[in-house]
Design an enzyme around this catalytic site. Structure first.
Site, short mmCIF file in Angstrom:
data_model
loop_
_atom_site.label_atom_id
_atom_site.label_comp_id
_atom_site.label_asym_id
_atom_site.label_seq_id
_atom_site.Cartn_x
_atom_site.Cartn_y
_atom_site.Cartn_z
N LYS B 22 15.29 62.89 -53.97
CA LYS B 22 15.19 64.35 -54.08
C LYS B 22 15.96 64.84 -55.30
CE LYS B 22 15.87 66.86 -50.26
NZ LYS B 22 14.83 67.80 -49.75
N ARG B 91 21.66 69.26 -48.66
CA ARG B 91 20.54 68.42 -48.22
C ARG B 91 20.77 66.95 -48.58
NH1 ARG B 91 15.78 71.86 -47.82
NH2 ARG B 91 16.39 73.97 -48.37
N GLY B 100 13.42 63.14 -42.16
CA GLY B 100 13.96 63.64 -40.91
C GLY B 100 15.05 62.80 -40.30
N MET B 102 18.07 62.10 -41.71
CA MET B 102 19.43 62.56 -42.00
C MET B 102 19.51 64.09 -41.92
SD MET B 102 20.67 59.84 -44.88
CE MET B 102 19.30 60.18 -45.94
N ARG B 335 7.67 64.51 -55.14
CA ARG B 335 7.77 63.05 -55.20
C ARG B 335 6.35 62.49 -55.24
NH1 ARG B 335 9.77 62.64 -48.94
NH2 ARG B 335 7.84 63.49 -48.13
N HIS B 451 -0.49 30.22 -31.43
CA HIS B 451 -1.78 29.62 -31.75
C HIS B 451 -2.87 30.67 -31.80
CE1 HIS B 451 -5.63 27.67 -30.69
NE2 HIS B 451 -5.21 26.74 -31.54
N ARG B 576 -9.84 21.65 -42.88
CA ARG B 576 -9.22 20.86 -41.81
C ARG B 576 -10.29 20.05 -41.10
NH1 ARG B 576 -5.84 25.91 -41.10
NH2 ARG B 576 -7.93 26.78 -40.98
N ARG B 631 -8.65 17.89 -45.94
CA ARG B 631 -7.42 17.28 -45.41
C ARG B 631 -7.80 16.28 -44.33
NH1 ARG B 631 -3.05 20.88 -42.36
NH2 ARG B 631 -4.57 20.74 -40.69
N GLU B 765 4.57 19.38 -47.43
CA GLU B 765 4.84 20.19 -46.24
C GLU B 765 6.08 19.70 -45.50
OE1 GLU B 765 1.55 19.90 -43.45
OE2 GLU B 765 1.06 17.90 -44.17
N SER B 784 -0.81 20.31 -52.53
CA SER B 784 -1.10 21.58 -51.88
C SER B 784 0.07 21.85 -50.94
CB SER B 784 -2.41 21.49 -51.11
OG SER B 784 -2.65 22.72 -50.47
N GLY B 786 1.87 23.02 -47.96
CA GLY B 786 1.59 23.44 -46.59
C GLY B 786 2.80 24.23 -46.14
N THR B 787 2.81 25.51 -46.47
CA THR B 787 4.05 26.27 -46.27
C THR B 787 4.32 26.59 -44.81
OG1 THR B 787 2.79 28.26 -46.83
CG2 THR B 787 4.10 27.25 -48.58
N ASN B 788 3.31 26.47 -43.94
CA ASN B 788 3.60 26.66 -42.50
C ASN B 788 4.54 25.56 -42.03
OD1 ASN B 788 1.64 28.54 -42.83
ND2 ASN B 788 0.22 27.68 -41.32
N ASP B 789 4.11 24.32 -42.22
CA ASP B 789 4.94 23.21 -41.78
C ASP B 789 6.25 23.15 -42.57
OD1 ASP B 789 3.14 22.46 -39.88
OD2 ASP B 789 3.26 20.33 -40.36
N CYS B 852 -1.78 26.12 -49.30
CA CYS B 852 -2.81 26.34 -48.29
C CYS B 852 -2.23 26.76 -46.95
CB CYS B 852 -3.67 25.08 -48.12
SG CYS B 852 -2.75 23.65 -47.54
N TYR B 872 -3.39 27.83 -57.73
CA TYR B 872 -4.21 28.64 -56.84
C TYR B 872 -3.51 28.82 -55.50
CZ TYR B 872 -5.47 24.33 -54.41
OH TYR B 872 -5.40 23.16 -53.70
#
Lengths: 901, 901
Positions: B22, B91, B100, B102, B335, B451, B576, B631, B765, B784, B786-789, B852, B872
């Site tokens: 502000k 203010r 709202g 503060m 703003r 899952h 997969r 895979r 992974e 590749s 495997g960022t989950n594992d 992936c 990629y």
């Protein structure tokens, strides 16, 4: 100068990489003026080129020719000469000794003409034709790859038709006939006559030795011994000397000290009128080396003098091979001799006494594995035994007792004075009481790092696991043997954790004096009177003097703490608190888990508090004045409840036939289902549990603080350190540390004892903790590397599951050199340890660093931990001496810059 | 110059850190010559010092005094003056808007004397006393922390006694009485009179605003919005202007374009004779802003001109607050305005057309989350609904159908043309068929990465998970509602995956045109006619033009591959193969697992081969000319068998009552027990399985090669890449690669098609794979991630287990800013990705790098992957447009060096 062939004067004992052990040591002896038959050595480089390209280097034949000429000049004889032929032996010799794994061809140079010359020169036609048939036989088998039985059959036939039992009873005509038949075999089998050209014989023999590097047995041996496959072997071409020229000749092997006990004085065997292979073949019995003195004093005296010279020169026990040819002594081999663990300690100390080596060098001559061997109880090797199975040698030692299939029964029987062996398909934390009560543990499932194995090793308890031939039926309390017989609860069984063998009935045990020494139960006189114990004591003192690394113990109770202290631990590096939640306290833990109100939970925690406090008081007392690192509760809660499959089946069956399951079981089942995790290793554990179950960790912190306060009031010097497990992010630790600090202040106020300086730190046991160690160190006052879990998460396998499944496959395929649960994986896990140590120290220079995984007691790993600058390792009480020794060895290794392992 | 207080001429819009949003924008407008009431701003630095130390900086009071004097000079009035008082508002204004959350205090400067001055000056005593009572009320509540009801009760009483409904119907005498009573309340509650000293009022109000930074609602809001707690708020002290001085006065809010649709033209509300808080309180109905033109054309014209200036200046949609005081326009705030996702796209394109911004800037004005919102099917917001529960918004969209509790039933009903919702406590891989068949998935257990959630998101399928209020009984096919009512299989249910809401019965759905556009079902005319679709198309074209990062899709079948291609994927980054082993092929997989001879195993593999080949042929055809990364089998084998608890209970019950379990069940149980793992995530999976089950991976490699050969023969251009999962050590990959190369050569020979150039690579992974990436890259032609594992092992938690258990706790405590399964954890997992990318490329410069894991479709993560130089990202087909957009945004972010997120 030639590139691929070295003569003796060009070599020395430090050129093992290039010349192999045998070649390097022959050169060393030659250069010391010791009589060695003129010899040249073809380098391992030539072998490597041969193995890679399939043919020897182009220049090799010419180089060999040139060196053969030198041998001819030295001997005054010519290879293949019809009047007075030079004979040669072709012997393998790799950098690391691979006894009997590769090939040798003797008597190269004999042919139809030169055999007559040898007969005339030696005035011994029988000897000449015997030598020729030996060449034909070895050449046929080794170089031409023919079936050895073809030759043996001919020999047997000859003996049969002459009605004699031994080769020595065959005469020259017999051998002439045998030679003719051997040549026939070769011609028939290969379609070519035996090569009469000695140089062709020689080159073929060299190639055969090269090829023998990749024989099946050599490959297998290298795998077992961790010898790199790419080294290749050198080949030694030696002027033949003959121990089989009559009674003034002979051959022998000797050690400069007793390789079994380390006792001083030469030790060896001699065989008159024989060649080396006769000794190995055991055709006749050898005589003690001492008897050579009476047979040929001059040769004996010269040998004694040479052995003394060698030992002084090599500064170690040497073993040798020698031949006496008509009174002339020739040394055929020497090397630093293999010895037993006991001998290694004794000899190392003798050599210090003799002024040959210093203490640092003595430390390099022994290692932790040897010390560990000396600490295991063992079966009397002379006792008769009935072996019934073989499993994995999970935790060394020898144990005998009645079979029990249930932990409660184990405790009951043990309380009543019985020795028991706990027999289970596999164990779980609930079996702890039984494991403690038992002499040993036998399982039919799980590998060397299964629960049974790990816990047993931690307790120094004998364990054989994964004995799959045994069909263990816990319910019916029977064990079916491979032969179909049935053993039952109460039957006596003996297990050897050093070999993995399982025996029926009792096998008597020998107690190791080294452990008695560490336990402090030997008097000074007894120590002084026992060569081995005295030597171990002296080496340990040296290790303690040199080592930089502290050694603590993993101990969860006062008894283990006290033992660890006796064994030389300078504190407890890991006091697990989960064991304090088992046994009779399990019901309280169940109350905690089943509590469905905050009040119920608080009540359960309050009931646990005084029990935990009592545990800590005892441990702090046992470790008075030394640090005790207490790890707050780590395992997931469902470990304290029944197995989900078991209780599901029980409830399902009861619902069908038992008139309905009990309310208790139903409640339990609901809790088990609620807490069930797909991957408990990756679930609600450690600090996550502490952040989820309000009051749990602060109860533990309070128990620690109150115990410390009580000890201080009693005049003690407790030094607790509080360790938060499974931290992956610095926030987790910060929140917990704030809570612990609050408890410290509260208890300080309540007791009037200042407890606000208790260090708070964390395990580094997750990759993320290592990768963000700099942030975590802002809160952590110490790190303790939990290398077991760190190995599991870094590799992504759980030791419960994988070891039996694919570890043996991986070891066989060479993917692992050694299980990463046994020795720290330096490239992966070690890199994380290094990152965390460096970045943690950068953020907080005074950060204290230790390791409390199983690797803390592993020799190779201890060296790594020393190198990356940790402050201490912590291991099971029984491994403390091993860790002390290896820490000392690591220090002298660092100082000398050489790797002693 | 003062350190803690800035006047308007010292600020500008880029000083939000120091002056708050502000304050910075008021300064900006002032400096643009736009009428802003004279104001000064107390910096966030002062607030931070106050919050840390508990008192404001020592110099602050003096600085404020000095600036008040400036305001007095500008206004020609004095604070607290009894004749003509200056009034001030206080203010809050933080860096990030916290609407709202503060506090604000108006009319500072009024007291018993000055209220009379104000009455005289304004000639409006009612206004003056209303203003005074407002000050007393706000001061009491906000500064003195009194219960607001105390004041409201008095007002209500006054209205009641006067028989009126609205404040506006009270007169000056009423307000005088109210003022007296309010002063009484303050004196009574605090023991002190209301401070008559305006400077004391001011300083107290400033402190109250500082304190409101840490109000409960503010803390909660910051957590939800990921606003750092340490920023603090600035405080704006403004000269009061009044919109409540009669019909020539008023107040309003406006947007420079429609923030809902993006349509051009001003959009706002105006309230005559009112102050800002009256608009918020909704006391009277506002009128459209356009009507201001007829009320006060001069003010309206000025406002339009200012709004146009602002938009050109800010180059974006602005929202504003303004007051007209007796015909004079004052701007109270501006703003960059919040807008809907649709409006964001439309406006960005309008601004390009208007020449205000370029395409790169347009990309910075939208994001992937907005695009994703535009792609979800949705319920008609105007339709009547009966909400029965709320779960987690696991996968957005709106789905209606008959409830089915079983996957087979789902498939059956769906085949017969019924729309179904699959209702389960939780799902497992076996439910895949049912999930594909269903419109949506509803579960009562599991979190956003359970899952059900992961698979549903992958399929773009609506999912509400963890709706714990619903008691789902799969066996009895019932769902008990929180009110006790029972719904049954076949009943209609509607689920909103965007909000997590569950409705009884059918709720009509609106199909999103943006998806129709991506699917290619809109004509060019239809695209041109739809503002939103046209804008999205244009932005996507810009993203594709700028982006460096390729976008592939995770697709396991031809249908998904084809959709991915339509959605702009340049290949399949993860195909997969485990889904190819399910359904009707399960029996073959069981045969493979139960085979107890090598021949039996070979037969099972040979039966699977043509089926797999067929799968690949279809996929290669759908992706003709584009790479397809296949895979090899990853999950542990027991995932293809029944659950251990289920079958154990079944067999146990059958043994008790069913006349014994069937042989089939017993065999199955034995296999399940043999394959059971404590931690399947850390067990015999991926390459470990390939190295253990002879022929499994080579069968798959053969199916790929044969499919490729067949496609080539048919004139196609298949581009398979073979990916080995779960590699932790380079030996594992090397052994597998050798085996795959052998298969390639074999199939090449058999088919006459050269297949020996198929790239072989690996998933990264496991932490160890990342840490030893340099070694692995010696064999791998691509990585590749495997960022989950990798997230699971780096943190040591499994998403199956932890999310429901402690993730919400961790998010609440601020340990996570966002779930690491949703957005890549840059410090931990990201560091490993960086290490592997760098060291892999160092070992093999042409190494191709992709990702992936689920993170491939996450906006924040895409930016990280772009920054570390991956080639990629690969994500589910439905996320492909999101990833394309974010890849484009990452490129312009990199170019400009600013972080747009």
């Amino acid at each position: 100068m030639s590139a691929y062939v070295y003569d003796l004067s060009q070599g020395n004992k430090d050129l093992k990489d290039l010349l192999g052990g045998k070649g390097a040591n022959l050169a060393e002896m030659h250069n010391m003026g010791i009589p060695v038959p003129p010899t040249f050595t073809i380098t391992t480089e030539a072998c490597r080129e041969y193995l890679t390209t399939g043919s020897e280097p182009a220049s090799l034949a010419a180089e060999i020719d040139e060196h053969v000429t030198s041998l001819e000049q030295a001997a005054g004889k010519k290879l293949g000469d019809a009047q007075d032929p030079l004979l040669l032996s072709v012997r393998s010799g790799a950098k690391f000794s691979m006894p009997g794994m590769m090939e040798t061809v003797l008597n190269i140079g004999l042919n139809d003409a030169s055999v007559e010359g040898l007969a005339a020169q030696s005035d011994n036609p029988r000897f000449a034709y015997d030598s020729y048939r030996r060449l034909l036989q070895m050449f046929g088998k080794t170089v031409l790859d023919l079936d050895g039985d073809l030759f043996e059959d001919v020999l047997d036939e000859a003996k049969l038709s002459r009605g004699v039992a031994s080769d020595t009873d065959l005469d020259v005509n017999d051998f002439k006939a045998i030679v003719a038949r051997f040549k026939g075999i070769i011609a028939e089998q290969t379609g070519r006559d035996f090569p009469q050209d000695p140089r062709e014989q020689l080159l073929a023999a060299v190639r055969a030795v090269f090829n023998s590097w990749n024989s099946e047995r050599a490959i297998l041996y290298r795998k077992r011994e961790n010898i790199p496959a790419e080294l290749g072997t050198a080949v030694n071409v030696c002027t033949m000397v003959f121990g089989n020229l009559g009674s003034k000749s002979g051959t022998g092997v000797a050690f400069t000290r007793d390789p079994a006990s380390g006792a001083q004085g030469v030790y060896g065997d001699y065989l008159e009128n024989a060649q080396g292979e006769d000794v190995v073949a055991g055709i006749r019995n050898t005589i003690p080396l001492l008897d050579l003195e009476t047979i040929d004093k001059a040769a004996y005296d010269e040998l004694m003098s040479i052995m003394s010279t060698l030992e002084t020169h090599y500064k170690d026990l040497c073993d040798i091979e020698f031949t006496v040819q008509e009174g002339k002594l020739w040394m055929l081999q020497t090397r630093v001799g293999k010895r037993t663990a006991a001998a290694a300690f004794v000899i190392a100390c003798q050599l210090i006494d003799e002024g040959i080596i210093d203490e640092a060098e003595a430390l390099r001559r022994v290692d932790g594995d040897m010390l560990a061997q000396l600490m295991f109880p063992r079966f009397d090797p002379t006792a008769p035994k009935t072996k019934i199975a073989k499993g994995m040698n999970a935790s060394p030692g020898a144990a005998t007792g009645r079979m029990v299939f249930d932990s409660h029964e184990a405790v009951d029987l043990s309380v009543n004075g019985h020795k028991v062996i706990l027999v289970r398909r596999e164990t779980n934390p609930d079996d702890l009481g039984g494991m403690i009560a038992a002499q040993g543990i036998l399982t039919s499932r799980g590998g060397k790092t299964s629960h049974a194995a790990v816990v047993a090793r931690g307790m120094g308890k004998t364990c054989v696991c994964g004995a799959e031939e045994l069909d263990i039926d816990v319910k019916n309390r029977t064990m079916k043997l491979p032969d179909g017989r049935m053993m039952r609860a109460g039957d006596i069984v003996s297990i050897d954790g050093t070999t993995g063998e399982v025996f029926e009935g009792e096998v008597p045990v020998v107690a190791p004096p080294v452990v008695q020494y560490f336990e402090g139960t030997l008097s000074e006189e007894e120590v002084a009177a026992d060569d081995l114990v005295r030597s171990v004591a002296r080496i340990m003192a040296a290790a303690d003097k040199f080592r930089r690394l502290g050694v603590r113990a993993n101990a969860d109770n006062a008894e283990d703490s006290a033992r660890a202290r006796r064994f030389g631990a300078s504190g407890v590096g890991l006091c697990r608190t989960e064991h304090m939640f088992l046994g009779t306290r399990r019901s309280l833990v169940e109350r905690l888990i089943l509590a469905d109100t905050p009040d119920g939970r608080t009540a359960a925690l309050e009931a646990l508090l005084p029990l935990q406090r009592g545990d800590f008081i005892e441990i702090f007392e046992a470790m008075d004045g030394l640090p005790v690192t207490v790890r707050l509760l780590d395992p997931p809660l469902h470990e304290f409840l029944p197995d989900i499959t078991e209780i599901t089946a029980r409830v399902a069956v009861a619902e069908k036939v038992g008139g309905g399951a009990s309310e208790e079981d139903k409640t339990l089942l609901a809790a088990v289902e609620r807490l069930h995790e797909q991957n408990p290793m990756l679930g609600l554990r450690g600090v996550r549990l502490g952040l989820s179950i309000k009051g749990l960790f602060t109860m533990q912190a309070r128990a620690i603080c109150e115990a410390a306060a009580e000890r201080i009031k009693a005049g003690g010097d407790p030094r607790p350190e509080i360790m938060v497990p499974l931290v992956g992010d610095y926030h987790e630790l910060q929140i917990m540390k704030d809570a612990i600090r609050r408890v410290e202040r509260e208890v300080s106020e309540e007791t009037g004892v200042d407890l606000t300086q208790i260090p708070v730190g964390t395990m580094i046991e997750l990759p993320r903790a290592a990768l963000t160690a700099g942030e975590i160190a802002e809160s952590a006052e110490f790190f303790s590397f939990g290398t077991n879990d760190l190995t599991q998460t870094t590799w992504g396998f759980s030791r419960d599951d994988v070891e039996a499944e694919f570890f043996s496959n991986y070891l066989e395929r060479g993917i692992f050199k050694v299980s990463p649960f046994e020795s720290l994986d330096v490239d992966g896990v070690g890199r994380l340890v290094k990152i965390a140590a460096e970045e943690g120290r950068k953020a907080r220079p005074e950060l204290h660093l230790g390791v409390c995984g199983e690797h803390g007691g592993d020799p190779a790993s201890v060296h790594f931990f020393d190198k990356v600058g940790l402050d201490y390792v912590s291991c099971s009480p029984f491994r403390v001496p091993v860790a002390r020794l290896e820490a000392g060895r690591a220090a002298v290794e660092d100082a000398s810059g050489s790797d002693t392992r």
